[in-house]
Motif scaffolding. Structure first.
Motif, PDB file in Angstrom:
ATOM      1  N   SER A 196       0.607  -1.100  -0.148  1.00  0.00           N
ATOM      2  CA  SER A 196       0.209  -0.003   0.017  1.00  0.00           C
ATOM      3  C   SER A 196       0.912   1.208   0.079  1.00  0.00           C
ATOM      4  N   PRO A 197       0.386   2.597  -0.413  1.00  0.00           N
ATOM      5  CA  PRO A 197       1.089   3.552  -0.623  1.00  0.00           C
ATOM      6  C   PRO A 197       1.433   3.833   1.111  1.00  0.00           C
ATOM      7  N   GLY A 198       2.988   4.508   1.132  1.00  0.00           N
ATOM      8  CA  GLY A 198       3.322   5.172   2.427  1.00  0.00           C
ATOM      9  C   GLY A 198       2.432   6.389   2.846  1.00  0.00           C
ATOM     10  N   ALA A 199       3.034   6.779   3.890  1.00  0.00           N
ATOM     11  CA  ALA A 199       2.334   7.893   4.393  1.00  0.00           C
ATOM     12  C   ALA A 199       2.719   9.189   3.898  1.00  0.00           C
ATOM     13  N   ASP A 200       4.017   9.006   2.961  1.00  0.00           N
ATOM     14  CA  ASP A 200       4.547  10.252   2.644  1.00  0.00           C
ATOM     15  C   ASP A 200       4.391  10.452   1.154  1.00  0.00           C
ATOM     16  N   ARG A 201       3.357   9.527   0.494  1.00  0.00           N
ATOM     17  CA  ARG A 201       3.323   9.566  -0.954  1.00  0.00           C
ATOM     18  C   ARG A 201       2.646  10.873  -1.437  1.00  0.00           C
ATOM     19  N   PRO A 202       3.004  11.211  -2.456  1.00  0.00           N
ATOM     20  CA  PRO A 202       2.162  12.714  -3.236  1.00  0.00           C
ATOM     21  C   PRO A 202       0.649  12.326  -3.298  1.00  0.00           C
ATOM     22  N   ALA A 229       1.599  17.982  -3.727  1.00  0.00           N
ATOM     23  CA  ALA A 229       1.044  18.157  -2.289  1.00  0.00           C
ATOM     24  C   ALA A 229       1.357  16.795  -1.452  1.00  0.00           C
ATOM     25  N   ARG A 230       1.453  16.623  -0.342  1.00  0.00           N
ATOM     26  CA  ARG A 230       1.741  15.468   0.580  1.00  0.00           C
ATOM     27  C   ARG A 230       0.929  15.717   1.914  1.00  0.00           C
TER      28      ARG A 230
END
Length: 179
Positions: free
Chosen positions: A81-87, A149-150
């Motif tokens: 799954s995408p990480g917390a810092d993904r755009p 944005a992030r």
């Protein structure tokens, strides 16, 4: 990875991902020594559980074994799954981040840090934190106004949560006193 291979992998794997009510966010093939790593990033409005990644990994592995999409060279398959810092790039990313703090670089220049309150097809309703004791302000931002944005990771959000639900916080205090 060539565009042709990327498109072929996406066409092959998207139905498997969609059948599990997930969104295929990214497909990436990178060299790793004598092997390659095929990383598949999936997400959903409810988040992605480890069991769902494992099940999808087995289905993808079977599908890739049936085809020559990855060629004969060895590879390692990762489903994540995408990480917390993904755009944040798609409206669904912003919708999934509702209630969270984001940092955006604006197309006209400058940066904005604000909490995502609501998301619709045109943009975002935000709450911009007050500075030096001032109250937060509301702001509307269209998607076209955002260059990048992030989500901002918050380590001290407890105070904000207590203000939002004082009765829940009181209940927690009572249960701690009883223990």
């Amino acid at each position: 990875m060539s565009t042709t291979q990327s498109e072929r992998l996406r066409g092959l794997l998207e139905p498997l991902v969609a059948a599990r009510d997930l969104d295929l966010e990214e497909i990436e093939v990178t060299p790793a020594g004598k092997r390659r790593v095929l990383r598949i990033v999936v997400d959903s409005d409810e988040g992605v559980q480890l069991d769902a990644c494992a099940e999808l990994s087995r289905a993808v592995s079977e599908k890739l074994d049936e085809t020559d999409a990855m060629g004969r060279a060895p590879y390692v398959l990762e489903v994540t799954s995408p990480g917390a810092d993904r755009p944040l790039t798609q409206p669904r990313h912003y919708r999934r981040a509702a209630g969270r703090l984001m940092k955006a670089r604006l197309a006209e220049g400058g940066e904005l840090v604000a909490r995502i309150i609501a998301v619709d097809d045109e943009g975002l309703d935000l709450e911009v934190p007050g500075v030096k004791g001032r109250r937060p302000t509301s702001r509307r931002l269209a998607f076209g106004e955002i260059a990048k944005a992030r989500v901002e990771i918050e380590f001290n959000r407890k105070a904000a949560e207590k203000n939002a639900a004082p009765s829940a916080a009181a209940g927690d205090d009572e249960s701690q006193e009883e223990a």
